[in-house]
Scaffold this motif. Structure first.
Motif, PDB file in Angstrom:
ATOM      1  N   GLU A 176      -1.148  -8.812  -5.690  1.00  0.00           N
ATOM      2  CA  GLU A 176      -1.719  -9.941  -4.858  1.00  0.00           C
ATOM      3  C   GLU A 176      -1.116 -10.516  -3.728  1.00  0.00           C
ATOM      4  O   GLU A 176      -1.301 -11.078  -3.078  1.00  0.00           O
ATOM      5  N   ILE A 177       0.248  -9.660  -3.493  1.00  0.00           N
ATOM      6  CA  ILE A 177       1.079  -9.907  -2.223  1.00  0.00           C
ATOM      7  C   ILE A 177       0.900  -8.872  -1.074  1.00  0.00           C
ATOM      8  O   ILE A 177       0.489  -7.908  -1.342  1.00  0.00           O
ATOM      9  N   ASP A 235      -1.036  -2.745   3.389  1.00  0.00           N
ATOM     10  CA  ASP A 235      -1.741  -3.819   4.420  1.00  0.00           C
ATOM     11  C   ASP A 235      -1.417  -3.438   5.888  1.00  0.00           C
ATOM     12  O   ASP A 235      -2.065  -3.469   6.672  1.00  0.00           O
ATOM     13  N   ILE A 236       0.052  -3.203   6.113  1.00  0.00           N
ATOM     14  CA  ILE A 236       0.493  -2.772   7.181  1.00  0.00           C
ATOM     15  C   ILE A 236       1.410  -1.575   7.221  1.00  0.00           C
ATOM     16  O   ILE A 236       2.099  -1.376   5.944  1.00  0.00           O
ATOM     17  N   THR A 263      -0.402 -19.554  -0.970  1.00  0.00           N
ATOM     18  CA  THR A 263      -1.659 -19.229  -1.433  1.00  0.00           C
ATOM     19  C   THR A 263      -2.142 -18.576  -0.122  1.00  0.00           C
ATOM     20  O   THR A 263      -3.153 -18.036  -0.279  1.00  0.00           O
ATOM     21  N   THR A 264      -2.070 -19.068   1.187  1.00  0.00           N
ATOM     22  CA  THR A 264      -2.615 -18.574   2.399  1.00  0.00           C
ATOM     23  C   THR A 264      -2.357 -17.025   2.594  1.00  0.00           C
ATOM     24  O   THR A 264      -3.137 -16.150   2.618  1.00  0.00           O
ATOM     25  N   GLN A 295      -6.093 -10.669   0.018  1.00  0.00           N
ATOM     26  CA  GLN A 295      -7.377 -10.231  -0.440  1.00  0.00           C
ATOM     27  C   GLN A 295      -8.546  -9.848   0.499  1.00  0.00           C
ATOM     28  O   GLN A 295      -9.260  -8.923  -0.015  1.00  0.00           O
ATOM     29  N   ILE A 296      -8.383 -10.623   1.594  1.00  0.00           N
ATOM     30  CA  ILE A 296      -9.479 -10.601   2.569  1.00  0.00           C
ATOM     31  C   ILE A 296      -9.264  -8.910   3.381  1.00  0.00           C
ATOM     32  O   ILE A 296     -10.117  -8.282   3.518  1.00  0.00           O
TER      33      ILE A 296
END
Length: 286
Positions: free
Chosen positions: A119-120, A140-141, A225-226, A232-233
């Protein structure tokens, strides 16, 4: 009080010890986790053992709520350019069992866990040349060392390139470039990888980890949370890609192995088709 209690979550000090033969793990007080994959302290030498350990590690890291960002990289001057001399004895002993248990099952878990079980935010560092780059390119990166040649060896060793690397290349390179890279073993330079959108930055190897922490520091400026919802986006295209293509592609690859009835992951077999990368050549035939 509830009738039942929460099941305990993984303890960092325990699992960093559990995985120490495969991953060196360090975590800052704010939850930014650095995971350095290795074989005997040096570059990864592929084996059924470290192949399985990857997915196991990702699931455990994802289950620990104290982890906030994961930085994943290899060790030494290469990412993965070799195989363990005895790392695929199981393939030779029992092809059918290996093809499912250690390849199809474990391999699908590796890719899907990176995308679905964390989730991170994730930052992948390509610390040098190597195959199976999808495990850092699908973070992600992604950052790359300035000598980190990216290539796929599957076709040259007689295997269908469909164990996650096809998902990675097709998503990042598009249909035509991916087809060329997968069929020819194209040695993609770090600068090409940057221009084609495979990585976000190219740096000297000794600056990669510091740069990853700088990026992590910025990500950590926003609430938990942000951070997690944004992850996830940005990860949604990968989720769609692996749902559509991972299982079927992997099944095709394993059918090819079983039909051939010949082990291909030998140390000599892999070494014979990766030398062109070390020599700075574009492929095995030019």
């Amino acid at each position: 009080m509830s009738l039942q209690q929460f099941v305990s979550t993984p303890d960092f000090d325990e699992y960093k010890e559990t995985f120490k033969d495969f991953f060196k793990m360090t975590r800052r007080d704010d939850g930014v986790l650095l995971v350095e994959a290795h074989t005997l302290g040096g570059p990864i030498q592929l084996s059924v053992e470290n192949h399985r350990a990857l997915g196991q590690m990702l699931k455990v890291v994802g289950a620990d709520p104290k982890n906030e960002i994961m930085i994943l990289t290899g060790s030494g001057e290469e990412f993965m350019m070799d195989s363990d001399p005895n790392g695929f004895a199981l393939e030779e002993e029992d092809m059918e069992y290996w093809a499912y248990e250690y390849a199809y099952k474990d391999g699908r878990i590796n890719v899907s866990s990176l995308i679905n079980d964390l989730e991170i935010p994730t930052i992948g560092l390509m610390n040098g040349p190597g195959f199976h780059s999808e495990i850092v390119l699908m973070c992600d990166i992604s950052l790359a060392a300035n000598d980190a040649t990216i290539f796929d060896l599957h076709y040259d060793i007689g295997s269908c390139p469909a164990d996650g690397i096809h998902n990675c290349f097709q998503e990042l390179l598009g249909v035509k470039r991916a087809a060329y890279a997968l069929l020819t073993g194209q040695a993609i330079t770090p600068q090409q990888a940057l221009e084609w959108g495979m990585v976000n930055e190219v740096l000297p190897r000794d600056q990669l980890i510091d740069r990853a922490f700088t990026i992590a520091d910025h990500i950590m400026t926003q609430p938990r949370t942000t951070r997690r919802l944004t992850t996830q986006i940005v990860r949604r295209p990968w989720k769609q890609r692996i749902v559509n293509d991972l299982d079927g592609g992997f099944g095709i690859q394993m059918f090819g192995h079983v039909a051939k009835k010949k082990a291909i992951h030998t140390k000599q077999g892999i070494a014979s088709v990766v030398d062109y990368v070390r020599q700075g050549r574009p492929n095995n035939f030019d």
